[in-house]
Write a protein that holds these residues in place. Structure first.
Motif, PDB file in Angstrom:
ATOM      1  N   PRO A 176      10.369   5.401   3.894  1.00  0.00           N
ATOM      2  CA  PRO A 176      10.857   4.854   5.168  1.00  0.00           C
ATOM      3  C   PRO A 176       9.773   4.841   6.227  1.00  0.00           C
ATOM      4  O   PRO A 176       9.019   5.802   6.381  1.00  0.00           O
ATOM      5  N   GLY A 177       9.705   3.751   6.904  1.00  0.00           N
ATOM      6  CA  GLY A 177       8.717   3.593   7.955  1.00  0.00           C
ATOM      7  C   GLY A 177       7.385   3.089   7.441  1.00  0.00           C
ATOM      8  O   GLY A 177       6.564   2.597   8.217  1.00  0.00           O
ATOM      9  N   GLN A 178       7.123   3.233   6.098  1.00  0.00           N
ATOM     10  CA  GLN A 178       5.858   2.771   5.530  1.00  0.00           C
ATOM     11  C   GLN A 178       6.055   1.601   4.559  1.00  0.00           C
ATOM     12  O   GLN A 178       5.163   0.803   4.351  1.00  0.00           O
ATOM     13  N   GLY A 179       7.197   1.546   3.907  1.00  0.00           N
ATOM     14  CA  GLY A 179       7.475   0.447   2.986  1.00  0.00           C
ATOM     15  C   GLY A 179       7.272   0.834   1.531  1.00  0.00           C
ATOM     16  O   GLY A 179       7.461   2.007   1.150  1.00  0.00           O
ATOM     17  N   LEU A 180       6.917  -0.112   0.708  1.00  0.00           N
ATOM     18  CA  LEU A 180       6.771   0.072  -0.746  1.00  0.00           C
ATOM     19  C   LEU A 180       5.563   0.931  -1.052  1.00  0.00           C
ATOM     20  O   LEU A 180       4.498   0.805  -0.419  1.00  0.00           O
ATOM     21  N   THR A 181       5.727   1.770  -2.091  1.00  0.00           N
ATOM     22  CA  THR A 181       4.615   2.605  -2.536  1.00  0.00           C
ATOM     23  C   THR A 181       3.760   1.842  -3.541  1.00  0.00           C
ATOM     24  O   THR A 181       4.196   0.852  -4.158  1.00  0.00           O
ATOM     25  N   PRO A 182       2.515   2.285  -3.723  1.00  0.00           N
ATOM     26  CA  PRO A 182       1.661   1.623  -4.748  1.00  0.00           C
ATOM     27  C   PRO A 182       2.288   1.645  -6.150  1.00  0.00           C
ATOM     28  O   PRO A 182       2.110   0.701  -6.915  1.00  0.00           O
ATOM     29  N   PHE A 183       2.983   2.726  -6.480  1.00  0.00           N
ATOM     30  CA  PHE A 183       3.616   2.783  -7.803  1.00  0.00           C
ATOM     31  C   PHE A 183       4.607   1.642  -7.977  1.00  0.00           C
ATOM     32  O   PHE A 183       4.620   0.963  -9.007  1.00  0.00           O
ATOM     33  N   LYS A 184       5.418   1.418  -6.978  1.00  0.00           N
ATOM     34  CA  LYS A 184       6.420   0.357  -7.080  1.00  0.00           C
ATOM     35  C   LYS A 184       5.746  -1.017  -7.202  1.00  0.00           C
ATOM     36  O   LYS A 184       6.146  -1.869  -7.993  1.00  0.00           O
ATOM     37  N   ILE A 185       4.720  -1.226  -6.388  1.00  0.00           N
ATOM     38  CA  ILE A 185       4.030  -2.523  -6.430  1.00  0.00           C
ATOM     39  C   ILE A 185       3.356  -2.737  -7.788  1.00  0.00           C
ATOM     40  O   ILE A 185       3.413  -3.827  -8.374  1.00  0.00           O
ATOM     41  N   ASP A 186       2.729  -1.659  -8.311  1.00  0.00           N
ATOM     42  CA  ASP A 186       2.056  -1.794  -9.628  1.00  0.00           C
ATOM     43  C   ASP A 186       3.064  -2.141 -10.726  1.00  0.00           C
ATOM     44  O   ASP A 186       2.799  -2.968 -11.600  1.00  0.00           O
ATOM     45  N   VAL A 187       4.214  -1.473 -10.686  1.00  0.00           N
ATOM     46  CA  VAL A 187       5.228  -1.771 -11.707  1.00  0.00           C
ATOM     47  C   VAL A 187       5.676  -3.217 -11.587  1.00  0.00           C
ATOM     48  O   VAL A 187       5.846  -3.929 -12.595  1.00  0.00           O
ATOM     49  N   GLU A 188       5.865  -3.698 -10.345  1.00  0.00           N
ATOM     50  CA  GLU A 188       6.277  -5.088 -10.169  1.00  0.00           C
ATOM     51  C   GLU A 188       5.217  -6.059 -10.700  1.00  0.00           C
ATOM     52  O   GLU A 188       5.527  -7.090 -11.297  1.00  0.00           O
ATOM     53  N   VAL A 189       3.946  -5.722 -10.471  1.00  0.00           N
ATOM     54  CA  VAL A 189       2.865  -6.590 -10.973  1.00  0.00           C
ATOM     55  C   VAL A 189       2.898  -6.659 -12.504  1.00  0.00           C
ATOM     56  O   VAL A 189       2.731  -7.726 -13.118  1.00  0.00           O
ATOM     57  N   VAL A 190       3.102  -5.494 -13.125  1.00  0.00           N
ATOM     58  CA  VAL A 190       3.194  -5.486 -14.597  1.00  0.00           C
ATOM     59  C   VAL A 190       4.361  -6.345 -15.073  1.00  0.00           C
ATOM     60  O   VAL A 190       4.251  -7.126 -16.029  1.00  0.00           O
TER      61      VAL A 190
END
Length: 819
Positions: A176-190
Motif C-alpha cells: 500500500p502506498g507503493q504499488g506492485l512489488t518486483p516479484f509480482k511484476i516479474d511473474v506477470e512478465v513470465v
C-alpha cells in the motif's frame, strides 16, 4: 428476395480484434488512461461484475467441453475444459479475496486477491502452451476424462491452500502506498511470455490447419498476453489500468469459450451433418447401383420376406416390386445353404437356372443376388460342342474320340473283344485347296464323311483328327476284319470327287493298330495307328499297314537320333573326310571332296545316310552346311600355308541352303574368315536343285561365279535337265553319277549315257568328273572316252586330313594303262 449478408470470416474478425486490442493497450501503456471516463468508486462493483462474468464463462467452457457430442473427446478439449474449471474456481477465490469482499478464511486483502489471480493466470498460461503442442487428431475416452477432472479439482484445492495458508512463503505482491512489488511484476512478465509463445505456436498451427479452433485458441493466448501488460502497470487496484486488464481477460475467456464450443459442439455436429448427408448420398448411390445392376437384387427382412427389389428382379421374376413386397423369398428363390446354383421360377411358372449369392447386412436384413445363367449354360453347351466336335463335318474331334476310345478299350477288355483303331489319311489334299479353294476342300471332306460313314458297322465310330485325317474305331475287330474295313475305305476313295463341274481323283493310306494283349491307353493306341499310317503312306498310295513293334522302335530311334543331332555341332562331334579327285591324264591329285562324318561318343561313326536326311527334314542342314563350308575352307587354307601342292576343295550344298537368300554373301564370308582364294573352292549343287527354279538358280549361280569359285552339277543324269537351260548356267564341271559308272563296262546303256555326258561337258567347255570309280576296267573306259577326272574307292576312300597331306606329298597316283 433479399440476399443474406455475407459474414466476415473468423480469421479476419479475430485478426482485427487482436490488432485493435494491441493498439488500445499500447495507447494505455503510453499513459493515456486518464482520458478514459473512470471513477475509482466504481471499482468494487465493476470488478465484481466482470469476475462473476469470467467465472460463469469459465464454468460454461468446462460444461461445454465436458458434455460435448460423442463418446470420445479431442485431447485439447480434455485439457482445456478441466483447466477452465480450475481457473473458474481460482477466479472465484480471487473475487472473494479482494479488499472490500468477505474473503476466504479471513478478511479480503489486495495481496491475497493477487495471489489467487496469479495462480489462475499461471494455470491458464501453462494449459494454453501445452495445447499449442498437443496432437490435434488425438482423442481420449471417458477414463482419461475422469482422471483429468480429478486432477483439475486437486489443482484447484492446491491453489486455495497455497493462497490461504501461503506454505511457500511467497514474497509480497502489493505494498500500500507503493504499488506492485518486483516479484509480482516479474511473474506477470513470465506469464505474458508464456501466453505470447503459446499464441505464436497456435497461430502457426492455425495457418497450417485452417481450423477455427486453432484460430480462437491463438486469439485467447494473444489477448491474455496483451491483458497481462496492464497488470504490470497499475499503481492501485482501483485504477483504470487494472480494470482494462480485467476487460481483456473477459474477452480472452469468451474466445476460449468459442474455441471449446467449436471443437466440442459445432465440429462434431457438422461432422454429424456431413455423415447424414454422406449416408443419404450413399443410400441414393446404393439405390442407383441396385437399379443399374445387371443381376436381380432382393432385400429380405429378418422374417424372410421381401422388402425391396430392383428393376432387373422385376423383369426376371415377372412381378412388380409393390406386389413382391411382403412375399416370402422362397416363393421366387429356393432355399439353399450359402451360395449355390438353383433352378428359380418366375411368377408365370417358367423355370430358369440361376446363380444365387446370399449375404447378411448389419441391419439384420439379408440380400439375395440372383444371376440368370441360362445364356451361360447355353454357351457352355456350345463350347463343349466346339471342343469335342469338328465344326466342318460335325464328327467327334480328336479330344472326344480319345475319351470315347478309353471307354471302348475298357469294354473290349471286359468282353474279351479285339478292338482296332484305323487312321485314314488323304493324299495330295493340299492340291485341292490350292486348285479349287478351301471351299472345294471342304466339299471333299464332307463327301469323305458320307462315304466313310456308310461303310461302318453299328457301334463303330468315325472322327476327324484334323486336316485330311480321320479316325475309325472298330469295336468288333480282328486282323482280317480290320484289313477288310481298310480295303473298303480305300476303295471308297477310288470314286471321283465332283468339284466345280470337275472330277478329281484322290488316294489314301490307312494305318491299323489292334489293341495289344497287354493293353494300352487311348493315346498309345491312336499313336500306334498313326505310326502305321505313316508307314503305309511311305509304301505308296492306296495302301494299308498294320502297326508292328519294329515301326515304333524305328520312330523312337529317329527321335533319339534327332535329339542327339541337335547338339552335335555345339559339342564338336562332326568331322570332315576328304576323297581325292584324280586327273586321268597325269594321275595327280587335283582336288578333294569334303564329306561330313558324325563321330558320336556312344554311337560311333554314324553313316551320312542316317543323319543327312534327318538334318534336311528338321532344318538342321542349314547350320551343318555352313559348318562344313567353314571347316573345308579353313582346312584348304591350312594346306596352302604348309606349302603343299595347290588343290581345289569341293563342298556340297543342300537344296535348302541353295534356295535361301544371301548364299553368295555367306560363301564370301567363309572365304574371308579362312583367307582362302576363291579359285580353291568348288561348290557342288545337285541337278534336281538347279532345275527346280531355273530362273532363280541362274541368278544364284551367277552371284557365286562372280566370287571366283568353281561350280559343278552333282549327280548329273539322274534328274530332268533341259539343255537349253544347262548352257545358260555358269558352271565348270559336270559330275557323272555313280549309278552310270558302276555298270559302264557291262551295260551298253550306261556306257552310252556316260559317253554322252562326257561329250556334252566337252561341247559346253566343261570338265567331266566321274564318281564311284571302283575298278581298273572303269578307269580304262573313262580314259578312253576322254573323261577329265575320276573319284572313287579304286584310288582312295574318303580319308582324314592327315592322309590327304601324305597323298599330296606323293603328288601322283599310279593309274592303269588302257589296253
Amino acid at each position: 428476395m433479399r440476399r443474406r449478408a455475407r459474414r466476415m470470416p473468423s480469421a479476419v474478425r479475430l485478426s482485427v480484434l487482436t490488432a485493435l486490442l494491441a493498439v488500445f493497450m499500447a495507447w494505455l501503456a503510453l499513459g493515456h488512461g486518464a482520458l478514459l471516463p473512470w471513477d475509482p468508486r466504481w471499482y468494487l462493483t465493476a470488478h465484481t461484475a466482470m469476475e462473476v462474468f469470467s467465472v460463469v464463462v469459465a464454468m460454461l467452457v468446462f460444461s461445454t467441453g465436458w458434455h460435448g457430442i460423442g463418446r470420445e473427446m479431442p485431447i485439447r478439449v480434455a485439457l482445456l475444459s478441466p483447466t477452465a474449471l480450475v481457473v473458474g474456481l481460482l477466479d472465484f477465490g480471487h473475487l472473494m479475496s479482494v479488499q472490500g469482499m468477505p474473503g476466504v478464511a479471513g478478511p479480503g486483502s489486495v495481496g491475497r486477491g493477487i495471489e489467487f489471480w496469479l495462480l489462475a493466470r499461471t494455470v491458464s498460461a501453462c494449459a494454453l502452451l501445452i495445447a499449442a503442442f498437443a496432437p490435434r487428431e488425438r482423442v481420449v475416452g471417458r477414463r482419461v476424462r475422469g482422471w483429468a477432472l480429478a486432477a483439475a479439482l486437486g489443482i484447484a484445492a492446491l491453489g486455495f491452500w497455497v493462497a490461504v495458508d501461503n506454505p511457500l512463503a511467497l514474497p509480497p505482491t502489493f505494498v500500500p502506498g507503493q504499488g506492485l512489488t518486483p516479484f509480482k511484476i516479474d511473474v506477470e512478465v513470465v506469464l505474458i511470455a508464456l501466453n505470447a509463445v503459446a499464441a505464436l505456436f497456435l497461430l502457426r498451427r492455425a495457418l497450417l490447419t485452417r481450423l477455427r479452433t486453432d484460430r480462437y485458441l491463438a486469439a485467447t493466448a494473444a489477448v491474455m498476453a496483451l491483458g497481462g501488460v496492464s497488470f504490470t502497470l497499475y499503481a492501485r487496484p482501483d485504477d483504470v489500468m487494472n480494470m482494462a486488464g480485467h476487460v481483456y481477460k473477459v474477452i480472452a475467456y469468451l474466445c476460449l469459450h468459442r474455441a471449446i464450443w467449436v471443437a466440442a459442439v459445432q465440429a462434431p455436429y457438422l461432422r454429424l451433418q456431413r455423415s447424414e448427408r454422406s449416408l443419404a448420398e450413399s443410400e441414393a448411390s446404393f439405390r442407383s447401383l441396385m437399379e443399374c445392376a445387371p443381376d436381380a437384387i432382393l432385400l429380405v427382412g429378418a422374417e424372410g420376406r421381401i422388402t425391396m427389389m430392383n428393376a432387373r428382379a422385376e423383369n426376371l421374376f415377372g412381378v412388380a416390386r409393390e406386389a413382391a413386397a411382403g412375399l416370402p423369398l422362397d416363393i421366387l428363390v429356393p432355399a439353399a445353404a450359402g451360395d449355390a446354383e438353383v433352378d428359380c421360377r418366375s411368377r408365370a411358372g417358367a423355370a430358369f437356372p440361376a446363380e444365387v449369392r446370399r449375404a447378411g447386412m448389419p441391419s439384420g436384413q439379408q440380400v439375395a443376388i440372383v444371376r440368370d445363367v441360362s445364356e451361360r449354360r447355353r454357351l457352355e453347351r456350345a463350347l463343349v460342342e466346339q471342343l469335342t466336335h469338328d465344326a466342318l463335318t460335325g464328327l467327334p474331334n480328336r479330344n472326344r474320340i480319345l475319351e470315347t476310345l478309353d471307354e471302348a478299350i475298357a469294354g473290349a477288355r471286359q468282353d474279351g473283344r479285339i478292338l482296332a483303331v484305323l487312321v485314314f489319311d488323304l493324299h495330295e489334299f493340299r492340291k485341292i485347296n490350292s486348285g479349287y479353294g478351301y471351299g472345294g476342300g471342304d466339299d471333299v471332306l464332307r463327301e469323305c464323311v458320307v462315304r466313310l460313314s456308310g461303310l461302318l458297322a453299328g457301334g463303330d465310330m468315325l472322327a476327324r483328327q484334323g486336316g485330311n485325317e480321320f479316325i475309325v474305331v472298330q469295336k468288333q475287330s480282328g486282323p482280317e476284319a480290320a484289313a477288310a474295313l481298310a480295303g473298303r475305305l480305300l476303295d471308297a476313295m477310288r470314286e471321283p470327287f465332283p468339284i466345280g463341274g470337275q472330277h478329281v481323283f484322290l488316294a489314301a493310306s490307312v494305318g491299323i493298330a489292334l489293341l495289344p494283349d497287354g493293353g494300352c491307353g487311348a493315346h498309345e493306341l491312336l499313336q500306334m495307328a498313326q505310326v502305321a499310317m505313316a508307314a503305309a503312306r511311305a509304301d505308296g498310295p492306296a495302301r494299308h499297314c498294320f502297326h508292328t513293334d519294329a515301326m515304333a522302335q524305328a520312330i523312337r530311334e529317329r527321335v533319339d537320333l534327332e535329339a542327339l543331332l541337335r547338339h552335335a555341332i555345339e559339342r564338336n562331334q562332326f568331322a570332315l573326310q576328304y576323297q581325292p579327285r584324280v586327273d586321268l591324264a597325269s594321275g595327280a591329285v587335283l582336288g578333294v571332296e569334303a564329306l561330313v562324318r558324325w563321330r558320336h561318343p556312344v554311337l560311333g561313326l554314324v553313316a551320312p545316310a542316317r543323319f543327312i536326311p534327318l538334318a534336311e527334314e528338321t532344318g538342321l542342314i542349314d547350320d551343318l552346311d555352313m559348318w562344313v563350308l567353314d571347316e573345308a575352307c579353313a582346312r584348304a587354307a591350312a594346306w596352302r600355308a604348309q606349302g603343299l601342292p595347290p588343290l581345289q576343295v569341293s563342298v556340297n550344298l543342300s537344296a535348302r541352303q541353295f534356295q535361301q537368300a544371301g548364299l553368295a554373301q555367306r560363301v564370301r564370308a567363309a572365304l574371308e574368315r579362312s583367307n582362302l582364294p576363291p579359285a580353291c573352292l568348288e561348290i557342288e549343287i545337285t541337278e534336281s536343285t538347279v532345275m527346280r527354279d531355273t530362273g532363280e538358280a541362274t541368278s544364284v549361280l551367277r552371284s557365286l561365279k562372280a566370287l571366283g569359285v568353281a561350280l559343278s552339277i552333282d549327280d548329273f543324269g539322274t534328274g530332268y535337265s533341259s539343255l537349253s537351260y544347262l548352257k545358260r548356267f555358269p558352271i565348270d564341271v559336270l559330275k557323272i553319277d555313280r549309278s552310270f559308272v558302276s555298270d559302264v563296262t557291262a551295260d551298253p546303256n550306261d556306257a552310252a549315257i556316260a559317253r554322252a555326258i562326257i561329250a556334252l561337258a566337252h561341247t559346253l567347255n566343261l570338265e567331266a568328273v566321274a564318281e564311284g570309280v571302283e575298278t581298273a576296267e572303269q578307269v580304262a573306259f573313262l580314259r578312253e572316252n576322254g573323261c577329265d577326272e575320276i573319284q572313287g574307292y579304286y584310288f582312295s576312300p574318303p580319308v582324314w586330313p592327315e592322309q590327304i597331306e601324305q597323298m599330296l606329298t606323293e603328288r601322283t597316283l599310279d593309274l592303269p594303262v588302257s589296253t
